[in-house]
Write a protein that holds these residues in place. Sequence first.
Motif, PDB file in Angstrom:
ATOM      1  N   ILE A  13       0.850  -1.203   0.000  1.00 36.01           N
ATOM      2  CA  ILE A  13       0.000   0.000   0.000  1.00 36.01           C
ATOM      3  C   ILE A  13       0.881   1.247   0.000  1.00 36.01           C
ATOM      4  CG2 ILE A  13      -1.743   1.287   1.297  1.00 36.01           C
ATOM      5  CD1 ILE A  13      -2.778  -1.474   2.311  1.00 36.01           C
TER       6      ILE A  13
ATOM      7  N   ALA B 155       2.413   1.697  -3.439  1.00 36.19           N
ATOM      8  CA  ALA B 155       1.477   2.266  -4.415  1.00 36.19           C
ATOM      9  C   ALA B 155       1.318   3.767  -4.187  1.00 36.19           C
ATOM     10  CB  ALA B 155       0.117   1.564  -4.307  1.00 36.19           C
TER      11      ALA B 155
ATOM     12  N   ARG C 259      -4.860   1.711   6.125  1.00 38.92           N
ATOM     13  CA  ARG C 259      -6.263   1.760   5.689  1.00 38.92           C
ATOM     14  C   ARG C 259      -6.675   3.177   5.295  1.00 38.92           C
ATOM     15  NH1 ARG C 259      -9.345   0.390   9.789  1.00 38.92           N
ATOM     16  NH2 ARG C 259      -7.753  -0.279  11.259  1.00 38.92           N
TER      17      ARG C 259
ATOM     18  N   LEU D 271      -5.387   3.536   1.776  1.00 38.99           N
ATOM     19  CA  LEU D 271      -6.288   2.807   0.862  1.00 38.99           C
ATOM     20  C   LEU D 271      -7.543   3.619   0.602  1.00 38.99           C
ATOM     21  CD1 LEU D 271      -6.641  -0.970   1.787  1.00 38.99           C
ATOM     22  CD2 LEU D 271      -6.155  -0.011  -0.447  1.00 38.99           C
ATOM     23  N   ASP D 272      -8.046   4.202   1.669  1.00 39.36           N
ATOM     24  CA  ASP D 272      -9.262   5.006   1.588  1.00 39.36           C
ATOM     25  C   ASP D 272      -9.062   6.191   0.641  1.00 39.36           C
ATOM     26  OD1 ASP D 272     -11.944   5.234   2.896  1.00 39.36           O
ATOM     27  OD2 ASP D 272     -11.188   7.226   3.399  1.00 39.36           O
TER      28      ASP D 272
ATOM     29  N   LEU E  36      -6.740   6.328  -1.890  1.00 40.52           N
ATOM     30  CA  LEU E  36      -6.236   6.009  -3.231  1.00 40.52           C
ATOM     31  C   LEU E  36      -7.019   4.953  -3.993  1.00 40.52           C
ATOM     32  CD1 LEU E  36      -2.401   6.033  -2.500  1.00 40.52           C
ATOM     33  CD2 LEU E  36      -3.653   7.618  -3.961  1.00 40.52           C
ATOM     34  N   SER E  37      -7.692   4.055  -3.296  1.00 43.84           N
ATOM     35  CA  SER E  37      -8.360   2.959  -3.980  1.00 43.84           C
ATOM     36  C   SER E  37      -9.443   3.494  -4.927  1.00 43.84           C
ATOM     37  CB  SER E  37      -8.988   2.020  -2.949  1.00 43.84           C
ATOM     38  OG  SER E  37      -9.811   1.092  -3.609  1.00 43.84           O
TER      39      SER E  37
ATOM     40  N   GLU F   4     -12.137   2.221  -5.765  1.00 43.57           N
ATOM     41  CA  GLU F   4     -13.495   1.933  -5.272  1.00 43.57           C
ATOM     42  C   GLU F   4     -13.675   2.414  -3.830  1.00 43.57           C
ATOM     43  OE1 GLU F   4     -13.622  -2.281  -5.937  1.00 43.57           O
ATOM     44  OE2 GLU F   4     -14.520  -2.032  -7.928  1.00 43.57           O
ATOM     45  N   SER F   5     -12.893   3.409  -3.436  1.00 40.74           N
ATOM     46  CA  SER F   5     -12.954   3.890  -2.052  1.00 40.74           C
ATOM     47  C   SER F   5     -14.338   4.402  -1.678  1.00 40.74           C
ATOM     48  CB  SER F   5     -11.934   5.017  -1.858  1.00 40.74           C
ATOM     49  OG  SER F   5     -12.095   5.577  -0.570  1.00 40.74           O
ATOM     50  N   GLU F   6     -14.732   4.081  -0.467  1.00 42.32           N
ATOM     51  CA  GLU F   6     -15.997   4.628   0.060  1.00 42.32           C
ATOM     52  C   GLU F   6     -15.718   5.863   0.920  1.00 42.32           C
ATOM     53  OE1 GLU F   6     -17.609   1.297   2.107  1.00 42.32           O
ATOM     54  OE2 GLU F   6     -18.052   0.205   0.253  1.00 42.32           O
TER      55      GLU F   6
END
Lengths: 148, 350
Positions: B188, B191, B331, B334-335, B337-338, B340-342
Amino acid sequence: MIPYPAKTLTDLAVRIATDIAPATNNNFAAADSGLITGLLLSMAQDYERAVYNPMADIEEIKALCEDILALPAADSAALQALPECREFLDAESASLMLSDVTALHARGLELLISIHSWAEEHHADINLAVWQLLRRHSERNKFDTPGP
Amino acid sequence: MQALQQTGELIAQYMAGHWNCDCTLQHIEQIPGGASRETYLVQLLKAGEALGVVVRRDPPSSLIDTERAHEYGTYQCVHRHGVVPVPEPIVLEEDPNALAGKLKRPFSVMALIPTGQASPAGLEEPDMQPVLAKLGQTKWSLLGKLSRLTPGELGVDKFMHTPDHPAAHELAYWKKVIETDALHPQPIAAAAIRWLERNLPPPSGQFTLVHGDYRTGNFLYTDAGEVTAVLDWEMAHIGDPLEDLAWSLDPLWSNDATLAGRLLPRAEAIAIWEAASGFTVDRETFRWWQIFASVKAIAIWISSAEDFVNGTTKEPILAFAGWPMMDRQSRILLDRLSPESEHQYAEALA
């Protein structure tokens, strides 16, 4: 041996938090007790999943490698780690001792980093699949521990 | 406890020599939370008058590798200018052989700020709720005022490097920390670093003193909602003012996803900073600094874990940073950069 390590560590953490920490009149020792309580609770969570979680990651990375190897050759041509993908499919942990599982897990994550770096530039679907894998990896390893 | 008392008596002895007057120990206690230095609160009797000081001593290893002279010089500059309240620096002793080596490691002494507490958890107390907005206003106003000053106005340019490209400089530094200290691969963080490298903003041309760790927990506050001191300047450097603002808003510093630093909604904090600094936040550039803040934090947590495992200091905070805090910070990234982040931790662009 007590066959319930997670429960045992949690009980020890509770013991420190409820009996030992309040008994100290030293702020520094009380703060240390709080941190050690948090660490024991983290350890309790990790103890239960210590082998399962890295093995789940390894299986997911293998599945990702299978998807990549099934791509048309032109699609994966720029992936320098393609040989590693093939090799990783057959890789097994030397044993279920945590140190052996961790070593294979590290190898898998290094491969995942290479795949992700390639996919960001060359393959949107694989890129998305890696992010989804990372999300599941992150949720598996999530701690339910209060902050310091 | 005997060792602590002995340390206090040695400090009193050292200060007697420094002030050239009688100085005796009344009380000493170690302050928790000092991840980068061992911190002691010491009550002295100086020529018959009670005086409190804070002593920060180098530990055998620390969460953040920093230069003590750099930190001390920063305190001197900020205290002299007065833009932000900080403890008055009294003496820096860099010679480990001072007092015949009895204090073992270099240390600095500062005046004790008599009022205020630093505990982030203290902000959750019911009697603090009415003053949180006032405290937030003060916290981000102070940062905005600091951002408004040039390094030359504060005098920090005399001993701090001014990078040509602050964002590139900071990213290179913390990337190297991750590469050097990581005990296990970090997909993570890797990335996020690639994203930061691809999206590097051009230099803003705005140079300021960056505190480097401006967050709830690093300032003293009262139950009247006043900030009595901003502490922990060990990561201070010259850089882009958005770095501190982004760091202060990182979701790690708040259990409530809607509040920055447990105090205010992020948008309000940004507005207060803009009003005080005179700068306007460019949202895309700020997104870069927000993601950078999480990468920098991960680098610190990785470094602390490496220190705990391989170093000589077994402070629990080092292990805690490298374990549950590392998980939460990953996390958060991820939140951010992803695809599909919510956006559970922060709004998409804030």
